[in-house]
Design an enzyme around this catalytic site. Structure first.
Site, PDB file in Angstrom:
ATOM      1  N   LYS A 108       1.244  -1.350  -0.188  1.00 24.30           N
ATOM      2  CA  LYS A 108      -0.301   0.043  -0.103  1.00 24.30           C
ATOM      3  C   LYS A 108       1.190   0.774  -0.191  1.00 24.30           C
ATOM      4  O   LYS A 108       2.241   1.084   0.194  1.00 24.30           O
ATOM      5  CB  LYS A 108      -1.013  -0.085   1.221  1.00 24.30           C
ATOM      6  CG  LYS A 108      -2.327   1.272   1.135  1.00 24.30           C
ATOM      7  CD  LYS A 108      -3.090   0.166   0.439  1.00 24.30           C
ATOM      8  CE  LYS A 108      -4.969   0.987   0.063  1.00 24.30           C
ATOM      9  NZ  LYS A 108      -5.732  -0.039   0.337  1.00 24.30           N
TER      10      LYS A 108
HETATM   11  N1  GLU Z   1      -7.096   0.352  -2.974  1.00 23.88           N
HETATM   12  C1  GLU Z   1      -7.934  -0.913  -3.212  1.00 23.88           C
HETATM   13  C2  GLU Z   1      -8.348  -1.909  -1.958  1.00 23.88           C
HETATM   14  O1  GLU Z   1      -8.034  -1.174  -1.229  1.00 23.88           O
HETATM   15  C3  GLU Z   1      -7.665  -1.669  -4.992  1.00 23.88           C
HETATM   16  C4  GLU Z   1      -6.073  -2.190  -4.988  1.00 23.88           C
HETATM   17  C5  GLU Z   1      -5.680  -2.686  -6.103  1.00 23.88           C
HETATM   18  O2  GLU Z   1      -6.872  -2.751  -6.844  1.00 23.88           O
HETATM   19  O3  GLU Z   1      -4.838  -2.700  -5.962  1.00 23.88           O
HETATM   20  O4  GLU Z   1      -8.311  -2.545  -2.747  1.00 23.88           O
END
Ligand code: GLU
Length: 477
Positions: A108
């Protein structure tokens, strides 16, 4: 484990939830610790010259687990971004990907910024500079680390990031796969924007296919007429509320936004409310419901299903006693703190956990990444061939029916619907629906068969942990 006395941090909450589950496994202690910890967090501070001044920004990219690569997870732009939050979110990505069988580790990113403070061209410079800092350390890379949108970011930012990566890697034929959630014209995939909200809908649809599970929440029947309170009308909340009300007949009886809420026992038109927000920047003055100044109180309204789709920690030890919904569907990441979770479980509230409910986004990100690596749109090769085959069958049956004296044959509508081959959007929806159904079934099997697994969250973690442990074991660490 007893309820914590003070409100745990987000990172602690994720650990507490993970610990409840891993305690039920016989995974060796050392491996338990390896699965829990966050592998690395990179902090970057960089300057951008804007408005005749050098502004310094702080950003993070955290990698929780590399048992599978690339690692995957969004990039958040918000003032609340900090290391603790990014690490908690990266851990959730690991468990989420494993649960829905998306072959990625968890990561993240976040940039401490209020996007509303900046003009578009300024945001572009800031995003590109952040992307540069990450890409030069392979923290944006199709084979190693693939970001995506999250709170405060969307298609626009992903388009800047992929372009920045391309400029730095001019001969990388797979450059488009360095980030997902891109606009269609920049290598994106149909259905990615709505994917997380669509996943929330599919999650609820699947639960309601199992009346025994619905009964556990003290509910009965289908989704039709169910009263839903939605917290947050951003990308996830908007799409989930729209699909559940327009396609499944649920009533959105409350919407909580940052500047107030709207309630209406007869159901709110989500399209009208969204239109009002786009036009006025606020829910205030919306004619299709009653305005409530204290938005937090909308979460406490009586309803059948509460869907927190905004920030982490919105259901906490401060308001948990006033939450009345028997079923909570975590569309946001970490919306229920570990303390609130304990209290809600004690009261028999059923919680569909975040690592399952909001996995639709990363699932469709996976499809986009595969599309980018295969350099071809899904359905392009087979669509017309499928149509031709279907047309042959329809013509034959139609002819036989007419010959047998049924002069009308097949209806025109049936023929058209049946003949149509699946395009990319249909295939994406089908893949997402299948993913959400399969993941639910893997959780419910444990939830319904093991006495020591009292709730869906523990079941979800157990499914994930098992797969991650197997990954580490076969890799030999
Ligand atoms: N930000 C989104 C989540 O928390 C998508 C993450 C992604 O597609 O890699 O799942």
């Amino acid at each position: 484990m007893n309820a914590p006395l003070r409100e745990p941090s987000f990172r602690e909450s994720v650990d507490l939830m993970f610990n409840r589950a891993i305690a039920l496994t016989n995974i060796p202690e050392g491996l338990k610790e390896k699965i829990r910890v966050c592998n690395s967090t990179y902090t970057v501070r960089f300057g951008v010259r804007l408005r005749n001044h050098i502004y310094t920004f702080t950003g993070y990219r955290s990698v929780h687990s590399e048992h599978m690569e690339p690692v995957k997870g969004g990039i958040r732009f918000a003032m609340s971004v900090n290391q603790n939050e990014v690490e908690a979110l990266a851990a959730l990505m690991t468990f989420k990907c494993a649960l829905v069988e998306v072959p990625f580790g968890g990561s993240k990113g976040g940039l401490c910024i209020n996007p509303r403070d900046w003009e578009e061209h300024e945001l572009e410079l800031i995003t590109r500079r952040f992307a540069y800092e990450l890409a030069k350390r392979d923290m944006i890379n199709p084979a190693q680390n693939v970001p995506a949108p999250d709170m405060g970011t969307g298609e626009r930012e992903m388009a800047w990031i992929v372009d920045q990566y391309r400029r730095m890697n001019t001969t990388d034929i797979n450059a488009a796969a360095c980030v997902t959630g891109k606009p269609l014209n920049a290598g994106g995939i149909a259905g990615r924007v709505e994917a997380t909200g669509r996943g929330v809908q599919y999650a609820l649809q699947e639960m309601f296919r199992h009346p025994e599970d619905v009964t556990k929440a003290g509910l009965s029947g289908g989704l039709e007429g169910k009263r839903i309170v939605m917290q947050g009308l951003g990308n996830v909340g908007y799409h989930a509320a729209k699909f559940l009300s327009e396609e499944d007949g649920a009533l959105i009886t409350g919407v909580a936004e940052f500047d107030g809420g709207i309630v209406n026992p007869d159901g709110i038109s989500i399209e009208d409310l969204k239109q009002h927000i786009v036009e006025t920047g606020s829910v205030k003055g919306f004619a299709g419901g009653t305005y409530v100044e204290n938005s937090a109180s909308v979460l406490e309204e009586e309803c059948d299903i509460l869907i927190p789709a905004a920030m982490e920690g919105s259901i906490n030890m401060g308001n948990v006693d006033r939450i009345r919904a028997p079923l909570i569907v975590e569309a946001a990441n970490g919306p229920v703190t570990a303390g609130a979770d304990e209290a809600l479980r004690g009261r028999g509230v059923v919680i569909m956990p975040d690592l399952y409910v909001n996995a639709g986004g990363v699932t469709v990100s996976y499809f986009e990444w595969v599309k980018n690596l295969s350099h071809i749109r899904f359905g392009r090769m087979q669509r017309r061939q499928e149509e031709a085959q279907n047309a042959m069958l329809v013509t034959e049956i139609d002819g036989l029916l007419k010959k047998a004296g049924m002069s009308e044959g097949l209806s025109e509508k049936f023929k058209q619907d049946y003949v149509r081959g699946a395009g990319e959007l249909e295939l994406v929806r089908s893949g997402l629906d299948d993913t959400m159904r399969t993941a639910y079934q893997s959780m419910r099997e444990i939830w319904n068969s093991r006495e020591d697994v009292p709730d869906l969250r523990v079941a979800a973690y157990l499914v994930s942990i098992d797969r991650i442990a197997a990954g580490y074991k076969s890799k030999g660490l």
